[in-house]
Design a protein around this motif. Structure first.
Motif, PDB file in Angstrom:
ATOM      1  N   UNK A  76      -4.120  11.404  -7.098  1.00  0.00           N
ATOM      2  CA  UNK A  76      -4.680  10.690  -8.401  1.00  0.00           C
ATOM      3  C   UNK A  76      -4.802   9.339  -7.931  1.00  0.00           C
ATOM      4  N   UNK A  77      -3.619   8.605  -7.088  1.00  0.00           N
ATOM      5  CA  UNK A  77      -3.843   7.376  -6.921  1.00  0.00           C
ATOM      6  C   UNK A  77      -5.233   7.208  -5.988  1.00  0.00           C
ATOM      7  N   UNK A  78      -5.603   7.931  -5.043  1.00  0.00           N
ATOM      8  CA  UNK A  78      -6.682   7.865  -4.399  1.00  0.00           C
ATOM      9  C   UNK A  78      -8.153   7.663  -5.283  1.00  0.00           C
ATOM     10  N   UNK A  79      -7.994   8.315  -6.426  1.00  0.00           N
ATOM     11  CA  UNK A  79      -9.058   8.485  -7.307  1.00  0.00           C
ATOM     12  C   UNK A  79      -9.032   7.240  -8.061  1.00  0.00           C
ATOM     13  N   UNK A  80      -7.725   6.712  -8.458  1.00  0.00           N
ATOM     14  CA  UNK A  80      -7.748   5.540  -9.180  1.00  0.00           C
ATOM     15  C   UNK A  80      -7.966   4.312  -8.280  1.00  0.00           C
ATOM     16  N   UNK A  81      -7.614   4.473  -7.275  1.00  0.00           N
ATOM     17  CA  UNK A  81      -7.635   2.836  -6.096  1.00  0.00           C
ATOM     18  C   UNK A  81      -8.174   3.277  -4.952  1.00  0.00           C
ATOM     19  N   UNK A 109      -3.076   2.474 -18.651  1.00  0.00           N
ATOM     20  CA  UNK A 109      -2.355   1.889 -19.780  1.00  0.00           C
ATOM     21  C   UNK A 109      -1.964   0.482 -19.250  1.00  0.00           C
ATOM     22  N   UNK A 110      -1.900   0.529 -17.975  1.00  0.00           N
ATOM     23  CA  UNK A 110      -1.310  -0.873 -17.285  1.00  0.00           C
ATOM     24  C   UNK A 110      -2.842  -1.609 -17.395  1.00  0.00           C
ATOM     25  N   UNK A 111      -2.633  -2.869 -17.379  1.00  0.00           N
ATOM     26  CA  UNK A 111      -3.837  -3.899 -17.018  1.00  0.00           C
ATOM     27  C   UNK A 111      -4.545  -4.024 -15.766  1.00  0.00           C
ATOM     28  N   UNK A 112      -3.500  -3.538 -14.724  1.00  0.00           N
ATOM     29  CA  UNK A 112      -3.933  -3.570 -13.233  1.00  0.00           C
ATOM     30  C   UNK A 112      -4.082  -2.074 -12.886  1.00  0.00           C
ATOM     31  N   UNK A 113      -4.611  -1.163 -13.679  1.00  0.00           N
ATOM     32  CA  UNK A 113      -4.842   0.260 -13.605  1.00  0.00           C
ATOM     33  C   UNK A 113      -5.755   0.510 -12.227  1.00  0.00           C
ATOM     34  N   UNK A 114      -7.009  -0.339 -12.080  1.00  0.00           N
ATOM     35  CA  UNK A 114      -7.809  -0.048 -10.871  1.00  0.00           C
ATOM     36  C   UNK A 114      -7.112  -0.140  -9.674  1.00  0.00           C
ATOM     37  N   UNK A 115      -6.103  -1.164  -9.464  1.00  0.00           N
ATOM     38  CA  UNK A 115      -5.311  -1.129  -8.098  1.00  0.00           C
ATOM     39  C   UNK A 115      -4.209  -0.470  -8.071  1.00  0.00           C
ATOM     40  N   UNK A 116      -3.637  -0.093  -9.329  1.00  0.00           N
ATOM     41  CA  UNK A 116      -2.243   0.817  -9.369  1.00  0.00           C
ATOM     42  C   UNK A 116      -1.207   0.390  -8.223  1.00  0.00           C
ATOM     43  N   UNK A 117      -1.145  -0.915  -8.430  1.00  0.00           N
ATOM     44  CA  UNK A 117      -0.429  -1.632  -7.459  1.00  0.00           C
ATOM     45  C   UNK A 117       1.034  -1.537  -7.714  1.00  0.00           C
ATOM     46  N   UNK A 118       1.390  -1.020  -8.962  1.00  0.00           N
ATOM     47  CA  UNK A 118       2.713  -1.072  -9.383  1.00  0.00           C
ATOM     48  C   UNK A 118       3.765  -0.263  -8.465  1.00  0.00           C
ATOM     49  N   UNK A 131       0.585   9.542 -13.705  1.00  0.00           N
ATOM     50  CA  UNK A 131       0.071   8.579 -12.999  1.00  0.00           C
ATOM     51  C   UNK A 131      -1.222   8.122 -13.727  1.00  0.00           C
ATOM     52  N   UNK A 132      -2.152   9.003 -14.301  1.00  0.00           N
ATOM     53  CA  UNK A 132      -3.369   8.659 -14.708  1.00  0.00           C
ATOM     54  C   UNK A 132      -3.065   7.907 -16.020  1.00  0.00           C
ATOM     55  N   UNK A 133      -2.256   8.270 -16.901  1.00  0.00           N
ATOM     56  CA  UNK A 133      -2.167   7.837 -18.054  1.00  0.00           C
ATOM     57  C   UNK A 133      -1.330   6.254 -17.874  1.00  0.00           C
ATOM     58  N   UNK A 173      -7.129   9.102   7.825  1.00  0.00           N
ATOM     59  CA  UNK A 173      -5.965   9.052   7.960  1.00  0.00           C
ATOM     60  C   UNK A 173      -5.008  10.137   7.838  1.00  0.00           C
ATOM     61  N   UNK A 174      -4.109  10.447   8.971  1.00  0.00           N
ATOM     62  CA  UNK A 174      -3.107  11.637   8.744  1.00  0.00           C
ATOM     63  C   UNK A 174      -2.299  11.537   7.224  1.00  0.00           C
ATOM     64  N   UNK A 175      -1.619  12.666   6.814  1.00  0.00           N
ATOM     65  CA  UNK A 175      -1.096  12.551   5.715  1.00  0.00           C
ATOM     66  C   UNK A 175       0.296  11.469   5.512  1.00  0.00           C
ATOM     67  N   UNK A 176       0.924  11.364   6.353  1.00  0.00           N
ATOM     68  CA  UNK A 176       1.854  10.464   6.432  1.00  0.00           C
ATOM     69  C   UNK A 176       1.384   9.045   6.101  1.00  0.00           C
ATOM     70  N   UNK A 177       0.310   8.643   6.851  1.00  0.00           N
ATOM     71  CA  UNK A 177      -0.195   7.226   6.542  1.00  0.00           C
ATOM     72  C   UNK A 177      -0.786   7.087   5.185  1.00  0.00           C
ATOM     73  N   UNK A 178      -1.499   8.081   4.657  1.00  0.00           N
ATOM     74  CA  UNK A 178      -1.711   8.295   3.203  1.00  0.00           C
ATOM     75  C   UNK A 178      -0.403   8.076   2.368  1.00  0.00           C
ATOM     76  N   UNK A 179       0.514   8.592   2.548  1.00  0.00           N
ATOM     77  CA  UNK A 179       1.512   8.594   1.693  1.00  0.00           C
ATOM     78  C   UNK A 179       2.209   7.033   1.628  1.00  0.00           C
ATOM     79  N   UNK A 180       2.137   6.495   2.774  1.00  0.00           N
ATOM     80  CA  UNK A 180       2.540   5.217   3.138  1.00  0.00           C
ATOM     81  C   UNK A 180       1.638   4.206   2.259  1.00  0.00           C
ATOM     82  N   UNK A 181       0.330   4.595   2.085  1.00  0.00           N
ATOM     83  CA  UNK A 181      -0.493   3.660   1.251  1.00  0.00           C
ATOM     84  C   UNK A 181      -0.170   3.818  -0.460  1.00  0.00           C
ATOM     85  N   UNK A 182       0.173   5.194  -0.568  1.00  0.00           N
ATOM     86  CA  UNK A 182       0.460   5.571  -1.912  1.00  0.00           C
ATOM     87  C   UNK A 182       1.989   5.050  -2.499  1.00  0.00           C
ATOM     88  N   UNK A 183       2.840   5.232  -1.758  1.00  0.00           N
ATOM     89  CA  UNK A 183       4.203   4.837  -2.309  1.00  0.00           C
ATOM     90  C   UNK A 183       4.959   3.714  -1.671  1.00  0.00           C
TER      91      UNK A 183
END
Length: 437
Positions: A356-361, A428-437, A422-424, A86-96
């Motif tokens: 970081x978000x890609x590595x976590x989720x 620390x969150x129970x939903x860390x694998x998805x990092x969907x917060x 983001x890693x910490x 995916x291009x960067x803008x679409x990746x950022x859309x998934x992240x934020x």
């Protein structure tokens, strides 16, 4: 086949979908494009300005350290593109998030516009100066900006196919030609002029030089997925990044700094005039800006595609070309180093968060992943935290707060702080694998 159909086949479409197999490339494609992007008039002006802010050994060391950091980061960001397709803008859309990413993508569009306008304006000023001094011809810069902007936009409108062809032709010529002024300077003055004691106005320390180097290129590193998504394997990405940031980028930037010191200015045109190669250098300047500005316009079109998904990418590239050309005509040249520093503080933590978000989720970045929520607050908080740390460590002399020091490179501080946050927080969150917060 009609001309219209042939042109339609050349133009790249569907930027938000994974590339077809026929569009996949190996590492030489990305390497040539990246080196072509590096060799530009602003690039040499930037290196020349660095040479005016420190002794050559300190400047060279800062450039090498900054380039190595960029190389590692380029491998990381490029890998996200290879994996997600995916291009960067679409990746950022998934992240934020779909709405949380809008301001960030808009910032990327603005940065690309500014770079395109800046390089176009400098190119036309260079052409005008050479034509005036060598041929006595006065060029109307507004007309020159319009013509140059249209020519450069033409290949960005087509897409990566045209960009790759321009880079293959221009890069070998550019690499050869940039060595000519250095050879002339060494022949006349030797290395003595390079290492001679001199008065330095507003000297920069090693850490700030590293930060400025990273800040100058962190935007290019952050949008690596725009091109790395076309690479066949992660090894192609790593090879291209190593050659560019480990060899070509530092070598060229050190060369630019050396030329700035030996010729006593950061102006590439003045350097070529002093070396007696102004007219041949005109072709070099045009090719250099073309290969570099192609990527700026292409990146802005991809970012706009994330904001306006129903509009064709080629049309967005054309619109971006018009807007960038208007910026050039409006004279956007200003405080170059300060602008680069703040761009680094804004963009570096953004790329740190999406890596970081890609590595976590990683599952959020697959082609069949569900639509992200409107806002993902944890990544947004990490980005804001990174910016805050960068501003806090930026010295007051460079318009920062200067509250404390970490790595002595504020751009690197901002990137690492965003990733660590983001890693910490994610773990620390129970939903860390998805990092969907």
């Amino acid at each position: 086949m009609s001309i219209a159909k042939r042109l339609s086949g050349l133009v790249e479409r569907n930027p938000n979908s994974p590339p077809d197999e026929a569009d996949m490339r190996s590492w030489p494609f990305l390497t040539m494009v990246l080196i072509g992007v590096s060799i530009s008039v602003p690039f040499f002006a930037f290196g020349g300005q660095l040479g005016q802010h420190g002794d050559f050994p300190v400047v060279a060391a800062g450039i090498v350290i900054g380039s190595l950091l960029l190389g590692f980061w380029g491998i990381a960001t490029g890998y996200v593109g290879v994996a997600a397709r995916l291009p960067t803008a679409m990746i950022i859309r998934r992240t934020f998030g779909t709405r949380g990413s809008i301001a960030i993508v808009a910032m990327m569009v603005l940065s690309s516009f500014c770079w395109f306008g800046l390089q176009t304006q400098i190119l036309v000023k260079s052409i005008s100066a050479i034509l005036e001094t060598q041929l006595g011809y006065h060029l109307d810069q507004r007309i020159g900006i319009a013509v140059v902007g249209a020519l450069i936009a033409s290949t960005a409108i087509i897409g990566v196919k045209a960009m790759g062809k321009v880079a293959v032709v221009s890069v070998p010529l550019l690499l050869l030609a940039t060595l000519v002024p250095l050879g002339i300077a060494l022949h006349h003055g030797g290395l003595v002029t390079l290492f001679a004691a001199r008065t330095i106005q507003e000297p920069l320390g090693l850490g700030m030089i590293v930060s400025v180097v990273v800040g100058a290129e962190v935007f290019g590193c952050s949008i690596n997925p725009d091109l790395s998504r076309f690479l066949r394997t992660p090894r192609d990405n790593a090879t291209a990044m190593f050659i560019n940031y480990g060899v070509a980028f530092p070598a060229l930037l050190v060369l630019a700094a050396a030329l700035g010191i030996m010729y006593g200015n950061a102006d590439l045109v003045a350097t070529m005039l002093a070396a007696g190669i102004a007219l041949p250098g005109l072709l070099i300047i045009i090719l250099a800006t073309w290969t570099s500005n192609d990527k700026n316009l292409y990146a802005s079109a991809l970012s706009l595609a994330a904001l306006f998904p129903r509009v064709e990418r080629w049309l967005l590239a054309a619109i971006a070309g018009v807007l960038g050309t208007c910026l050039a005509a409006a004279d956007i040249l200003g405080h170059f180093i300060v602008w680069l520093t703040f761009m680094g503080l804004l963009i570096a933590p953004m790329s740190g968060v999406y890596v970081a978000d890609f590595l976590l989720a990683r599952h959020l970045y697959t082609p069949d992943a569900a639509e992200p929520p409107a806002f993902r607050w944890l990544p947004l908080a990490a980005w804001a935290f990174g910016i805050a740390v960068g501003v806090a460590t930026l010295p007051r002399a460079n318009v920062g707060l200067g509250l404390f020091e970490l790595t002595r490179a504020p751009t690197v501080d901002a990137l690492l702080a965003a990733m660590l946050f983001l890693f910490v927080a994610g773990r620390a969150s129970r939903r860390a694998p998805a990092v969907a917060l």
